[in-house]
Write an enzyme that holds these catalytic residues in place. Structure first.
Site, mmCIF file in Angstrom:
data_model
loop_
_atom_site.group_PDB
_atom_site.id
_atom_site.type_symbol
_atom_site.label_atom_id
_atom_site.label_comp_id
_atom_site.label_asym_id
_atom_site.label_seq_id
_atom_site.Cartn_x
_atom_site.Cartn_y
_atom_site.Cartn_z
ATOM 1 N N HIS A 55 -75.659 78.500 59.719
ATOM 2 C CA HIS A 55 -74.903 79.310 58.766
ATOM 3 C C HIS A 55 -75.729 80.482 58.243
ATOM 4 C CE1 HIS A 55 -72.154 75.987 58.915
ATOM 5 N NE2 HIS A 55 -73.015 75.148 58.378
ATOM 6 N N HIS A 217 -67.841 74.928 60.469
ATOM 7 C CA HIS A 217 -68.380 74.230 61.637
ATOM 8 C C HIS A 217 -67.361 74.254 62.774
ATOM 9 C CE1 HIS A 217 -69.867 72.361 57.901
ATOM 10 N NE2 HIS A 217 -71.034 72.481 58.503
#
Lengths: 331, 331
Positions: A55, A217
């Protein structure tokens, strides 16, 4: 799969080593996988966050004066373990307690909880604030309740500024909670992301298909839909957010138009323009903004929008100086 | 093709409108397609750059105190026209002349030359500095001689800092020329980019194939090769650069590890680590760095490396304050 890595096994360590080489102001424990400020400030509440890798720049890119004291990096899309969190917290503890900022994913929640207990055994006080700003779905593959996404950055910045001023642990935790309660997010994927370990896309989309409400995700969102112009995609994100929380009453917001990793900046500015217009038509003004890749999903094309109600107190903390790899302004 | 746009025809205007909405300190002429600082500084040399769109944040993201005074945006991968450049230069002229910073692509070179002539007719003095740092190929689809890539950012930053201090036009042009002469770049693509107008990739690569020495419009590089670990790709880029110019004699460099648009930050930090190591083994130290998407090729996955010899004078100018959308540091 073509990725700029040496191996799926070493990607997190290699990236941390790169971070250490690029930012000598940070101390990187590559073995135990956490990044911290080189120098602590006695008597300051220490902010510690972390989560799965993939991320970036979240979270390690937000370590530095005015924001986080430390960040723990898990494997890609996998929570760090309690020992990492404990080690990071101990390393930055300055006698005023630890604030854990935790994105609401089951693994992160459990592991940060265990870290808090281990920390208590060491006689170090901590508080945890859960970030759960994503309005898209209630539960998902990784989450009970709402997922935590873009508001994490807002909480890290604003609580970080308050901690820097010497506020105590309850006050710093309270402002992080207020930021979370005042923030909402929604994301849209144009395509999947590929983890290095899997080597193939996490899901498939048709040539003209997108996923509304995507998780960071690649976990499923609300629904799939045909590709549409940026104006309609921005409107869909703003509508989902504003249906969930009334941003029009006060009218001022901090806005993040966030790239998921593979969408170029020219496209993110097109989206920003449409978000700006969609909010304006609702009587909402963006008074501060970020446009770029901040809370990403590896190589996913797409974007998310995060809004935070901005009163004068939050704005002042937002504007306070910050010196991190990914956010840098002020003296 | 899935892109966050409203239409291929409006992408540049829409992105400029987004830039205007996001950055109120800038003045954006959406119709004539240039971005400038809101306020000029009397007696300061004005720096004007520009080029085809699709390389964001280059150039408009580098407009602001300490860097450019104005940037002209062409269509995607297409030079702006002389009228735009003239209008931009006239808008920021503050009586000390204009420095045009021009990437070496045939269209840009011709159009900036014509703009300089038009400007002379208006009684405004200008100088042009050509950026041609890419060691990959001598001539290409868009270029006679070497292409201009990452060194553009270095020249804009360093010459911008000198102009801010009140240096005259010859001095500001000279430092930009020195930066260009001291800089070299090399890029590697893992895949193609897709222009909105074409709607399909500009070239094709096999599943395990990469292109070494790629241009920022997807124009061919030196050769194709099988995919390799990041360490080998970084070594290939560093080797090409250091074969062309001896960076070891002085030993200190400013390094840009630049994403081409679709490669995530975690991968760029892996590459940075390898570039750092490859240079260290040659006795070269990175004393300043940037890691991220700065000179992009739309949605191309891949990276480029740019090195600039860093003496004390250039470093001091590099460190000087800058306040632009994409680069921001100092007071």
């Amino acid at each position: 799969m073509k990725k700029l890595i040496n191996s799926p096994e070493s990607v997190v360590s290699d990236a941390l080593a790169g971070l250490a080489a690029a930012h000598p102001a940070l101390t990187v424990d590559v073995e135990r996988r956490f990044v911290r400020r080189a120098a602590g400030t006695a008597g300051k509440v220490a902010l510690v966050s972390g989560g799965g890798s993939g991320h970036e720049p979240l979270h390690a890119g937000f370590v530095g004066p005015g924001m986080l004291d430390a960040a723990c990096a898990g494997e890609v899309f996998t929570s760090p373990v309690p020992d990492q969190m404990l080690a990071a917290a101990q390393a930055v503890d300055a006698g005023a307690g630890i604030l854990f900022l935790v994105k609401n994913y089951t693994g992160d929640v459990l592991n940060f909880q265990m870290a808090a207990e281990l920390l208590e055994d060491e006689g170090i006080e901590s508080r945890s604030v859960l970030i759960n700003d994503d309005v898209a779905v209630e539960d998902s593959l990784y989450t009970a309740g709402r997922r935590g996404t873009g508001a994490t950055l807002f909480a890290e910045k604003i609580a970080g500024a308050l901690a820097e001023r010497g506020a105590d642990l309850p006050a710093v935790a309270a402002v992080a909670e207020r930021v979370n309660a005042s923030s909402r997010s929604f994301g849209i994927a144009l395509g999947p992301c590929t983890t290095p370990a899997a080597g193939r896309p996490g899901f498939e989309l048709g040539e003209n298909e997108i996923e509304l409400g995507i998780g960071i995700h690649g976990e499923p969102g609300r629904r799939r839909a045909p590709m549409a112009p940026a104006s309609e995609l921005a409107e869909a994100a703003v509508d989902a957010i504003c249906t969930d929380l009334d941003f029009a009453t006060d009218g001022d917001v901090i806005a993040l138009v966030n790239g998921m990793g593979a969408s170029p900046l020219i496209e993110l500015y097109v989206v920003y323009n449409e978000v700006h217009n969609a909010l304006k038509s609702r009587g909402i003004s963006i008074v501060r903004n970020l446009v770029g890749n901040y809370v990403t999903s590896l190589d996913m094309p797409g974007f998310s929008v995060t809004l935070c109600r901005a009163d004068a107190d939050l704005l002042e903390l937002w504007d306070a100086p910050v010196q991190t790899p990914a956010l840098r302004w002020g003296a």
